[in-house]
Design an enzyme around this catalytic site. Structure first.
Site, mmCIF file in Angstrom:
data_model
loop_
_atom_site.group_PDB
_atom_site.id
_atom_site.type_symbol
_atom_site.label_atom_id
_atom_site.label_comp_id
_atom_site.label_asym_id
_atom_site.label_seq_id
_atom_site.Cartn_x
_atom_site.Cartn_y
_atom_site.Cartn_z
ATOM 1 N N ARG A 122 0.846 -1.196 0.000
ATOM 2 C CA ARG A 122 0.000 0.000 0.000
ATOM 3 C C ARG A 122 0.883 1.247 0.000
ATOM 4 N NH1 ARG A 122 2.532 2.223 3.080
ATOM 5 N NH2 ARG A 122 2.562 2.244 5.346
ATOM 6 N N ASP A 137 -2.442 -0.037 7.619
ATOM 7 C CA ASP A 137 -1.841 -0.924 6.623
ATOM 8 C C ASP A 137 -2.666 -2.196 6.394
ATOM 9 O OD1 ASP A 137 -0.015 1.077 6.721
ATOM 10 O OD2 ASP A 137 1.565 -0.080 7.679
ATOM 11 N N TYR A 192 9.154 4.758 16.284
ATOM 12 C CA TYR A 192 7.713 4.708 16.031
ATOM 13 C C TYR A 192 6.951 4.619 17.355
ATOM 14 C CZ TYR A 192 3.253 3.195 14.034
ATOM 15 O OH TYR A 192 1.913 3.106 13.687
HETATM 16 C C1 GLA Z 1 3.347 2.588 9.688
HETATM 17 C C2 GLA Z 1 2.285 1.934 10.553
HETATM 18 C C3 GLA Z 1 0.906 2.530 10.299
HETATM 19 C C4 GLA Z 1 0.926 4.055 10.373
HETATM 20 C C5 GLA Z 1 2.086 4.610 9.552
HETATM 21 C C6 GLA Z 1 2.240 6.092 9.725
HETATM 22 O O1 GLA Z 1 3.141 2.294 8.342
HETATM 23 O O2 GLA Z 1 2.251 0.548 10.288
HETATM 24 O O3 GLA Z 1 -0.027 2.002 11.200
HETATM 25 O O4 GLA Z 1 0.971 4.476 11.694
HETATM 26 O O5 GLA Z 1 3.324 4.000 9.886
HETATM 27 O O6 GLA Z 1 1.139 6.762 9.203
#
Ligand code: GLA
Length: 398
Positions: free
Chosen positions: A41, A188, A238
């Site tokens: 994606r 995602d 994160y």
């Molecule tokens: C990663 C995480 C998602 C989202 C993005 C930032 O891809 O898996 O859940 O938080 O970062 O938008």
């Protein structure tokens, strides 16, 4: 800034049964030889808003993971990949699978999914899976969710039953949390599960309401450029951002940043420590930008849509601090190329890709200009991917 746009119509679109053709009666006889195609994606806008219960606008893409499956008579899951030097892995499905055994290895993704099905009481038969991909790993294009939702789709086909699609996506998210150790949001796995060709998806991460937004591919195209910098979300940044947002929400007296009204923000923002203030500012403005982007997209107002993308990137770089020099460079290059409406980093950040909204008739020229400019500046050859929006994970025979 305001989050009044929240009352924009987010009525639930039809939630497609993604393997409708095969599972038309809901239950089907277990399949013994089939292929699952599971897309990556790209997120057009709405970054780091999903775990703050805001809105996101991802689309599934053509690069994908392919899992060729043959059922076995025993309870062994045998995994092979096409990558050289990757040993064959055999896992006994009679035994409960445990996260500690898969720390830091790619098999955490399929095994996490299988463990979740075990907990639901599904008796998954043994099978062999051969895995190949046109989707780069660690590129911020959600190869992990593609693997997880892909394996959940494999299990469904082997067992001849299906989870409701939203539950399947949430199961994939659980696998990622527990086995891969990344506290990701729902964007995602939802994008990989619910993708629809020709459309992006406006997903409300609080209510899980989903609205498909048509992409006018006759006029615009989506160009993705991989910086070549591997992004790693398990490294802790994160999780740190999530914690900072939770702390900002607490200080603002709400459960989630989604609940911060414009009035409360105005009144309380100055009381927040600088770090929490800038993190919250990103989340609140990004939510609003996403709604404005969709409005512009639906009105064919590409310049406005593009400006929201640049605004998103600035906010991610300055307030949220998840960009890096290479991504900033690509976005800066894009700004000077005719035919680019907007460009931003996409995904979790700290490397990975940028996504650009481009005038369809300039697609090839823009891709080439970005490649050349990036190579000149860094000596690195970036991968340029031009993709249409694709369907979500599904079973394909043959
Ligand atoms: C990663 C995480 C998602 C989202 C993005 C930032 O891809 O898996 O859940 O938080 O970062 O938008």
């Amino acid at each position: 800034m305001s989050n009044q746009g929240l009352n924009v119509d987010l009525t639930m679109g039809t939630t497609p049964n993604l393997s409708e053709a095969y599972f038309s009666s809901g239950e089907a006889s277990p399949a013994s030889r089939f292929t699952v195609v599971s897309p990556g994606r790209v997120n057009l806008i709405g970054e780091h808003t999903d775990y703050n219960e805001g809105v996101v606008l991802p689309m599934a893409i053509e690069p994908h993971i392919r899992i060729e499956v043959t059922a076995r008579r025993d309870r062994q899951m045998v995994l092979r990949t096409v990558w050289e030097g990757e040993p064959l892995v055999a896992v006994d499905l009679e035994r409960p699978l445990c996260a500690a055994d898969y720390h830091g290895v790619w098999t955490a993704y399929p095994c996490g999914v299988l463990a979740c099905f075990q907990r639901l009481g599904w008796e998954v038969p043994g099978f062999e899976a051969r895995i190949s991909a046109t989707l780069p790993a660690g590129g911020g294009l959600s190869s992990s969710a593609a693997l997880e939702v892909g394996f959940a789709t494999v299990v469904e086909a082997l067992c001849g039953r299906q989870l409701p699609p939203a539950e399947k996506a949430l199961l994939a998210q659980r696998a990622e949390h527990e086995f891969a150790g990344v506290p990701c949001g729902i964007m995602d796995p939802f994008a990989v599960t619910f993708g629809r060709a020709g459309h992006a998806m406006l997903l409300d991460c609080r209510t899980q309401a989903l609205r498909y937004v048509r992409l006018a591919t006759e006029t615009i195209s989506v160009v993705i450029v991989h910086s070549g910098v591997k992004h790693r979300l398990a490294d802790g940044e994160y999780a740190k951002r999530r914690a900072e947002c939770a702390s900002a929400a607490r200080l603002l007296g709400v459960d989630s940043l989604r609940d911060v009204s414009p009035a409360r923000w105005k009144e309380r923002q100055e009381t927040l420590p600088l770090l929490e203030r800038s993190r919250a500012r990103h989340v609140l403005t990004e939510h609003q930008r996403t709604l404005e982007f969709v409005e512009a997209l639906e009105a064919g107002n590409w310049e406005v849509a593009g400006e929201r993308m640049y605004g998103s990137h600035r906010s991610l770089s300055e307030d949220y601090e998840v960009s890096c020099g290479e991504l900033d460079l690509l976005v800066g290059l894009a700004r000077g190329i005719p035919g680019v409406f907007g460009c931003r980093m996409t995904g979790g950040g700290f490397g990975g890709c940028v996504v650009a909204l481009v005038s369809a008739d300039r697609t090839a020229a823009v891709g080439e200009a970005l490649r050349k400019g990036y190579k000149e500046a860094t000596g690195l050859e970036p991968a340029v991917v031009v993709t249409r929006a694709a369907d979500g994970a599904h079973v394909a025979f043959g």
